[in-house]
Design a protein around this motif. Structure first.
Motif, mmCIF file in Angstrom:
data_model
loop_
_atom_site.group_PDB
_atom_site.id
_atom_site.type_symbol
_atom_site.label_atom_id
_atom_site.label_comp_id
_atom_site.label_asym_id
_atom_site.label_seq_id
_atom_site.Cartn_x
_atom_site.Cartn_y
_atom_site.Cartn_z
ATOM 1 N N THR A 1 0.856 -1.184 0.000
ATOM 2 C CA THR A 1 0.000 0.000 0.000
ATOM 3 C C THR A 1 0.892 1.233 0.000
ATOM 4 O OG1 THR A 1 -1.805 -1.110 1.179
ATOM 5 C CG2 THR A 1 -1.778 1.297 1.242
ATOM 6 N N VAL A 2 0.673 2.111 -0.950
ATOM 7 C CA VAL A 2 1.501 3.309 -1.072
ATOM 8 C C VAL A 2 0.599 4.537 -1.159
ATOM 9 C CG1 VAL A 2 3.391 2.084 -2.209
ATOM 10 C CG2 VAL A 2 1.581 3.119 -3.589
ATOM 11 N N GLN A 3 1.191 5.686 -0.880
ATOM 12 C CA GLN A 3 0.454 6.948 -0.966
ATOM 13 C C GLN A 3 0.909 7.726 -2.189
ATOM 14 O OE1 GLN A 3 0.744 9.486 2.503
ATOM 15 N NE2 GLN A 3 -1.182 10.492 2.009
ATOM 16 N N VAL A 4 -0.060 8.268 -2.911
ATOM 17 C CA VAL A 4 0.249 9.093 -4.072
ATOM 18 C C VAL A 4 0.862 10.400 -3.581
ATOM 19 C CG1 VAL A 4 -0.691 10.197 -6.141
ATOM 20 C CG2 VAL A 4 -1.717 8.071 -5.280
ATOM 21 N N ASP A 5 2.001 10.784 -4.159
ATOM 22 C CA ASP A 5 2.661 12.006 -3.689
ATOM 23 C C ASP A 5 1.967 13.250 -4.234
ATOM 24 O OD1 ASP A 5 3.553 12.478 -6.304
ATOM 25 O OD2 ASP A 5 5.530 11.608 -5.950
ATOM 26 N N THR A 6 2.462 14.408 -3.839
ATOM 27 C CA THR A 6 1.805 15.667 -4.215
ATOM 28 C C THR A 6 1.874 15.930 -5.715
ATOM 29 O OG1 THR A 6 3.861 16.847 -3.705
ATOM 30 C CG2 THR A 6 2.193 16.726 -1.963
ATOM 31 N N ASN A 7 2.790 15.250 -6.397
ATOM 32 C CA ASN A 7 2.885 15.380 -7.857
ATOM 33 C C ASN A 7 2.019 14.361 -8.584
ATOM 34 O OD1 ASN A 7 4.792 17.523 -7.799
ATOM 35 N ND2 ASN A 7 6.404 16.026 -7.320
ATOM 36 N N GLY A 8 1.314 13.524 -7.803
ATOM 37 C CA GLY A 8 0.424 12.545 -8.419
ATOM 38 C C GLY A 8 1.089 11.258 -8.844
ATOM 39 N N ARG A 9 2.281 10.979 -8.319
ATOM 40 C CA ARG A 9 3.014 9.793 -8.741
ATOM 41 C C ARG A 9 3.203 8.822 -7.579
ATOM 42 N NH1 ARG A 9 5.358 10.726 -13.674
ATOM 43 N NH2 ARG A 9 6.867 9.036 -13.401
ATOM 44 N N ILE A 10 3.447 7.561 -7.936
ATOM 45 C CA ILE A 10 3.831 6.541 -6.962
ATOM 46 C C ILE A 10 5.113 5.885 -7.433
ATOM 47 C CG2 ILE A 10 1.465 6.059 -6.196
ATOM 48 C CD1 ILE A 10 1.499 3.559 -7.964
ATOM 49 N N SER A 11 5.832 5.273 -6.492
ATOM 50 C CA SER A 11 7.081 4.601 -6.820
ATOM 51 C C SER A 11 7.015 3.170 -6.321
ATOM 52 C CB SER A 11 8.259 5.339 -6.183
ATOM 53 O OG SER A 11 9.481 4.720 -6.533
ATOM 54 N N LEU A 12 7.304 2.219 -7.214
ATOM 55 C CA LEU A 12 7.236 0.796 -6.880
ATOM 56 C C LEU A 12 8.508 0.092 -7.313
ATOM 57 C CD1 LEU A 12 3.614 0.034 -8.172
ATOM 58 C CD2 LEU A 12 4.315 0.331 -5.798
ATOM 59 N N PRO A 13 8.909 -0.960 -6.573
ATOM 60 C CA PRO A 13 10.058 -1.756 -7.002
ATOM 61 C C PRO A 13 9.823 -2.332 -8.397
ATOM 62 C CG PRO A 13 9.425 -2.311 -4.760
ATOM 63 C CD PRO A 13 8.345 -1.427 -5.304
ATOM 64 N N LEU A 14 10.841 -2.316 -9.211
ATOM 65 C CA LEU A 14 10.821 -2.795 -10.594
ATOM 66 C C LEU A 14 9.996 -1.900 -11.512
ATOM 67 C CD1 LEU A 14 10.579 -6.709 -10.336
ATOM 68 C CD2 LEU A 14 12.583 -5.288 -10.689
ATOM 69 N N ALA A 15 8.806 -1.514 -11.082
ATOM 70 C CA ALA A 15 7.941 -0.703 -11.941
ATOM 71 C C ALA A 15 8.426 0.732 -12.031
ATOM 72 C CB ALA A 15 6.501 -0.745 -11.434
ATOM 73 N N GLY A 16 9.119 1.215 -10.983
ATOM 74 C CA GLY A 16 9.615 2.573 -10.993
ATOM 75 C C GLY A 16 8.530 3.601 -10.682
ATOM 76 N N ASP A 17 8.727 4.828 -11.153
ATOM 77 C CA ASP A 17 7.759 5.903 -10.924
ATOM 78 C C ASP A 17 6.637 5.819 -11.953
ATOM 79 O OD1 ASP A 17 9.250 6.838 -8.815
ATOM 80 O OD2 ASP A 17 10.280 8.381 -9.990
ATOM 81 N N ILE A 18 5.420 5.913 -11.466
ATOM 82 C CA ILE A 18 4.245 5.809 -12.343
ATOM 83 C C ILE A 18 3.285 6.941 -12.013
ATOM 84 C CG2 ILE A 18 2.231 4.390 -12.956
ATOM 85 C CD1 ILE A 18 3.883 1.933 -12.405
ATOM 86 N N GLU A 19 2.713 7.543 -13.048
ATOM 87 C CA GLU A 19 1.712 8.591 -12.883
ATOM 88 C C GLU A 19 0.401 7.953 -12.458
ATOM 89 O OE1 GLU A 19 0.805 12.525 -12.674
ATOM 90 O OE2 GLU A 19 2.703 11.797 -13.487
ATOM 91 N N ALA A 20 -0.013 8.214 -11.199
ATOM 92 C CA ALA A 20 -1.238 7.611 -10.678
ATOM 93 C C ALA A 20 -2.421 8.559 -10.754
ATOM 94 C CB ALA A 20 -1.028 7.163 -9.230
#
Length: 234
Positions: free
Chosen positions: A73-92
């Motif tokens: 479970t991750v929180q979307v940052d103020t720029n609207g992105r999340i960061s995941l292992p292998l997947a990297g930064d993704i626009e959520a």
């Protein structure tokens, strides 16, 4: 439920000895011989639900089937992105949970995860009510359990000093028909008639003392002390 024709609304009404002016309202407004706003059907509640769009600060639960080390479970940052292992930064932000799941799966596939099956759930409440007008904090509010008009107004931190408490309108769609009900909050507080139930997707408008009105001015404001007014908008 019997609907009165438009010309019948032009007749002076006497309720409990309180006379009021002819009811004009907007074109096509129909009065309903009913003192209770009808409840929405299950189909109404489902039909009005729209796919949730993820925004900044939302918490999203990501499950990658068969790869528990990537599920989290991750929180979307103020720029609207999340960061995941292998997947990297993704626009959520701006995506639905299903769309975000597709983006994560595509990113994992490029990093040699074979046929990733991803599901995304958002930690949020989809059942909302809109509170507008002369309340301290207008906006969208979640509905948890049974909510009534008084509780909804209190949720928005109460009416402002400019609020017209005898002019509170609740808009609701039932079986494709749009209804509007005019309430007097003072009468409800005094227990003269029941505090009405508020449902998901309702819009509650707390009027302003000199604001524009869907309903015509009532000369004797105490007319609403006996029962609310219910009208069909279309």
């Amino acid at each position: 439920m019997r609907v009165l024709p438009y010309f019948a609304m032009l007749t002076l009404l006497v309720i409990g000895g309180c006379a009021r002016e002819k009811f004009e309202g907007r074109p096509g407004l129909q009065m309903v011989e009913n003192s209770t706003l009808p409840a929405p059907t299950r189909a109404d509640l489902v039909q009005l639900q729209r796919p949730y769009v993820i925004g900044p600060a939302d918490r999203v639960a990501i499950d990658v089937y068969g790869v528990p080390e990537l599920s989290r479970t991750v929180q979307v940052d103020t720029n609207g992105r999340i960061s995941l292992p292998l997947a990297g930064d993704i626009e959520a932000a701006g995506n639905t949970p299903a769309q975000l799941a597709g983006l994560i799966a595509a990113s994992l596939r490029q990093r040699y995860v074979r046929d990733p099956q991803v599901t995304v759930n958002v930690d949020t409440v989809n059942q909302m009510v809109t509170i507008d007008g002369q309340v301290a904090k207008p906006g969208l509010y979640p509905i948890s359990g049974q909510m009534t008009l008084m509780r909804v107004v209190a949720t928005a931190e109460g009416a402002t000093q400019y609020a017209d408490l005898n002019y509170i309108v609740v808009y609701r769609q039932v079986n494709g028909t749009q209804y509007a009900a005019l309430y007097d909050l003072r009468a409800i507080r005094d227990g003269i008639y029941p505090d009405p139930q508020i449902y998901p997707n309702d819009v509650v408008y707390v009027g302003e003392s000199r604001g524009r009105r869907l309903f015509s001015d009532i000369i004797a404001s105490s007319a609403l002390l006996s029962a609310p007014l219910i009208a069909i908008l279309r």
